[in-house]
Design a protein around this motif. Structure first.
Motif, mmCIF file in Angstrom:
data_model
loop_
_atom_site.group_PDB
_atom_site.id
_atom_site.type_symbol
_atom_site.label_atom_id
_atom_site.label_comp_id
_atom_site.label_asym_id
_atom_site.label_seq_id
_atom_site.Cartn_x
_atom_site.Cartn_y
_atom_site.Cartn_z
ATOM 1 N N SER A 4 0.787 -1.323 0.046
ATOM 2 C CA SER A 4 0.005 -0.082 0.052
ATOM 3 C C SER A 4 0.811 1.255 0.052
ATOM 4 N N LEU A 5 2.323 1.269 0.107
ATOM 5 C CA LEU A 5 3.164 2.209 0.159
ATOM 6 C C LEU A 5 3.255 2.778 -1.353
ATOM 7 N N PRO A 6 4.042 4.140 -1.522
ATOM 8 C CA PRO A 6 4.083 4.695 -2.757
ATOM 9 C C PRO A 6 5.318 3.958 -3.298
ATOM 10 N N SER A 7 5.635 3.821 -4.781
ATOM 11 C CA SER A 7 6.498 3.002 -5.462
ATOM 12 C C SER A 7 7.821 3.396 -5.048
ATOM 13 N N ASN A 8 8.175 4.634 -4.486
ATOM 14 C CA ASN A 8 9.474 5.183 -4.223
ATOM 15 C C ASN A 8 9.919 4.869 -2.749
ATOM 16 N N VAL A 9 8.819 3.818 -1.941
ATOM 17 C CA VAL A 9 9.358 3.298 -0.661
ATOM 18 C C VAL A 9 9.509 2.044 -0.924
ATOM 19 N N HIS A 10 10.815 1.561 -0.203
ATOM 20 C CA HIS A 10 11.190 0.397 -0.186
ATOM 21 C C HIS A 10 11.376 -0.221 1.131
ATOM 22 N N VAL A 11 10.872 -1.312 1.342
ATOM 23 C CA VAL A 11 11.092 -1.872 2.527
ATOM 24 C C VAL A 11 11.978 -3.213 2.666
ATOM 25 N N SER A 12 12.836 -3.285 3.677
ATOM 26 C CA SER A 12 13.919 -4.401 3.542
ATOM 27 C C SER A 12 13.062 -5.517 3.748
ATOM 28 N N LYS A 13 13.307 -6.729 3.307
ATOM 29 C CA LYS A 13 13.159 -7.896 3.504
ATOM 30 C C LYS A 13 14.129 -9.022 3.968
ATOM 31 N N HIS A 14 15.268 -8.326 4.463
ATOM 32 C CA HIS A 14 16.817 -8.912 4.822
ATOM 33 C C HIS A 14 16.212 -9.724 6.116
ATOM 34 N N PRO A 15 16.345 -11.085 6.227
ATOM 35 C CA PRO A 15 16.068 -11.737 7.370
ATOM 36 C C PRO A 15 16.915 -11.246 8.485
ATOM 37 N N CYS A 16 18.381 -10.908 8.480
ATOM 38 C CA CYS A 16 19.167 -10.588 9.533
ATOM 39 C C CYS A 16 18.562 -9.322 9.903
ATOM 40 N N HIS A 39 23.575 0.814 14.133
ATOM 41 C CA HIS A 39 24.708 0.708 13.211
ATOM 42 C C HIS A 39 24.614 -0.467 12.319
ATOM 43 N N ASP A 40 24.164 -1.779 12.809
ATOM 44 C CA ASP A 40 23.903 -3.056 11.928
ATOM 45 C C ASP A 40 22.844 -2.953 11.136
ATOM 46 N N ILE A 41 22.076 -2.453 11.739
ATOM 47 C CA ILE A 41 20.587 -2.419 10.496
ATOM 48 C C ILE A 41 20.691 -1.237 9.524
ATOM 49 N N ALA A 42 21.652 -0.038 9.758
ATOM 50 C CA ALA A 42 22.093 0.816 8.863
ATOM 51 C C ALA A 42 23.157 0.283 7.710
ATOM 52 N N LEU A 43 23.736 -0.691 8.236
ATOM 53 C CA LEU A 43 24.753 -1.283 7.443
ATOM 54 C C LEU A 43 24.032 -2.224 6.227
ATOM 55 N N LEU A 44 23.110 -2.905 6.904
ATOM 56 C CA LEU A 44 22.266 -3.886 6.059
ATOM 57 C C LEU A 44 21.430 -3.034 5.009
ATOM 58 N N LEU A 45 20.766 -2.033 5.485
ATOM 59 C CA LEU A 45 19.715 -1.338 4.891
ATOM 60 C C LEU A 45 20.436 -0.532 3.718
ATOM 61 N N GLY A 46 21.664 -0.029 4.168
ATOM 62 C CA GLY A 46 22.414 0.957 3.269
ATOM 63 C C GLY A 46 22.994 0.338 1.881
ATOM 64 N N SER A 47 23.483 -1.097 2.394
ATOM 65 C CA SER A 47 23.679 -1.990 1.327
ATOM 66 C C SER A 47 22.771 -2.152 0.245
ATOM 67 N N GLU A 48 21.619 -2.631 0.685
ATOM 68 C CA GLU A 48 20.374 -2.611 -0.104
ATOM 69 C C GLU A 48 20.329 -1.518 -0.983
ATOM 70 N N ALA A 49 19.971 -0.516 -0.490
ATOM 71 C CA ALA A 49 19.758 1.098 -1.029
ATOM 72 C C ALA A 49 20.809 1.413 -2.067
ATOM 73 N N MET A 50 21.741 1.107 -1.776
ATOM 74 C CA MET A 50 23.004 1.746 -2.748
ATOM 75 C C MET A 50 23.418 0.874 -3.795
ATOM 76 N N THR A 51 22.681 -0.196 -4.086
ATOM 77 C CA THR A 51 22.915 -1.088 -5.423
ATOM 78 C C THR A 51 22.447 -0.276 -6.520
ATOM 79 N N GLN A 52 21.837 0.895 -6.336
ATOM 80 C CA GLN A 52 21.532 1.818 -7.267
ATOM 81 C C GLN A 52 22.355 2.776 -7.763
ATOM 82 N N LEU A 53 23.544 2.638 -6.976
ATOM 83 C CA LEU A 53 24.736 3.715 -7.507
ATOM 84 C C LEU A 53 25.408 2.982 -8.604
ATOM 85 N N GLU A 54 26.181 3.881 -9.421
ATOM 86 C CA GLU A 54 26.716 3.470 -10.575
ATOM 87 C C GLU A 54 28.153 3.468 -10.400
ATOM 88 N N ILE A 55 28.760 2.270 -11.047
ATOM 89 C CA ILE A 55 30.117 2.056 -11.017
ATOM 90 C C ILE A 55 31.100 2.558 -11.967
#
Length: 222
Positions: A4-16, A39-55
């Motif tokens: 039900s959330l807008p398309s630009n909202v992403h919710v982590s499904k990472h079990p850890c 800190h740990d949650i930010a690390l996991l969440l940030g790693s998901e979010a930043m898959t969109q960055l360009e190499i």
């Protein structure tokens, strides 16, 4: 709920991440544990979010046994991390660890006025020189409750001139995430570690995490 959330909202499904978020919810979790979990949650969440960055393929290098390879990297010169004071400070180190090179950190001080629940800005160290405006701003704030603070931060950074915003929160409420996502939908991606449905009459997420700033800095009962 996430559907039900807008398309630009992403919710982590990472079990850890989900397991750590459950630990963070507990009232028995002390300040040191709270800091580690944020800190740990930010690390996991940030790693998901930043898959969109360009190499960027910047140059060639050599391995220890003499083979040439192309070094892949990310241009960090136009990325900035923007913690919302105070509790956003608990997420900064995780983002710095993820990025391959150092990035600037610019702080925004915002608090919610108790009666109206509207944000009040009391501090900003965004540089005024046009040459120093970042292309990407990564906002970090553990909680997105009413969304008012998130909207104010997005607007400040948009006015500053950023081209894109990634907003990271450990936990959000549906009303707050929806409100924040609508502030600048074409320029903002919101990533939440978890989502709760509702708020209390005081604007706190329920069941929520409590006041993360107070929990991090042992200022409970102030």
């Amino acid at each position: 709920m996430a559907s039900s959330l807008p398309s630009n909202v992403h919710v982590s499904k990472h079990p850890c991440l989900r397991a750590k978020l459950s630990q963070l919810r507990s009232k028995s979790t002390n300040a040191r544990e709270t800091k580690t979990l944020v800190h740990d949650i930010a690390l996991l969440l940030g790693s998901e979010a930043m898959t969109q960055l360009e190499i960027d393929n910047v140059e060639t290098d050599e391995t220890p046994i003499g083979y040439e390879y192309t070094r892949e990297s990310i241009d960090c010169s136009k990325i900035t991390v923007v913690p919302i004071l105070r509790s956003g400070l608990g997420m900064v180190e995780a983002i710095q660890i993820l990025l391959p090179d150092p990035v600037s950190v610019h702080h925004l001080g915002l608090f919610r006025e108790k009666m109206t629940l509207q944000p009040v800005e009391y501090y900003s160290n965004l540089p005024q020189s046009p040459e120093q405006v970042a292309k990407l701003a990564i906002i970090v704030d553990p909680v997105c409750a009413t969304g008012a603070t998130a909207c104010a931060a997005v607007q400040s950074l948009r006015d500053w001139g950023v081209q894109k915003i990634i907003f990271l929160c450990v936990l959000g409420a549906v009303p707050g995430l929806t409100r924040a996502a609508a502030e600048w939908p074409e320029g903002t991606q919101i990533w939440a570690g978890g989502v709760d449905e509702a708020l209390t009459d005081k604007g706190m997420i329920k069941p929520g995490l409590g006041d993360i700033g107070d929990r991090l800095y042992l200022t409970l009962g102030k």
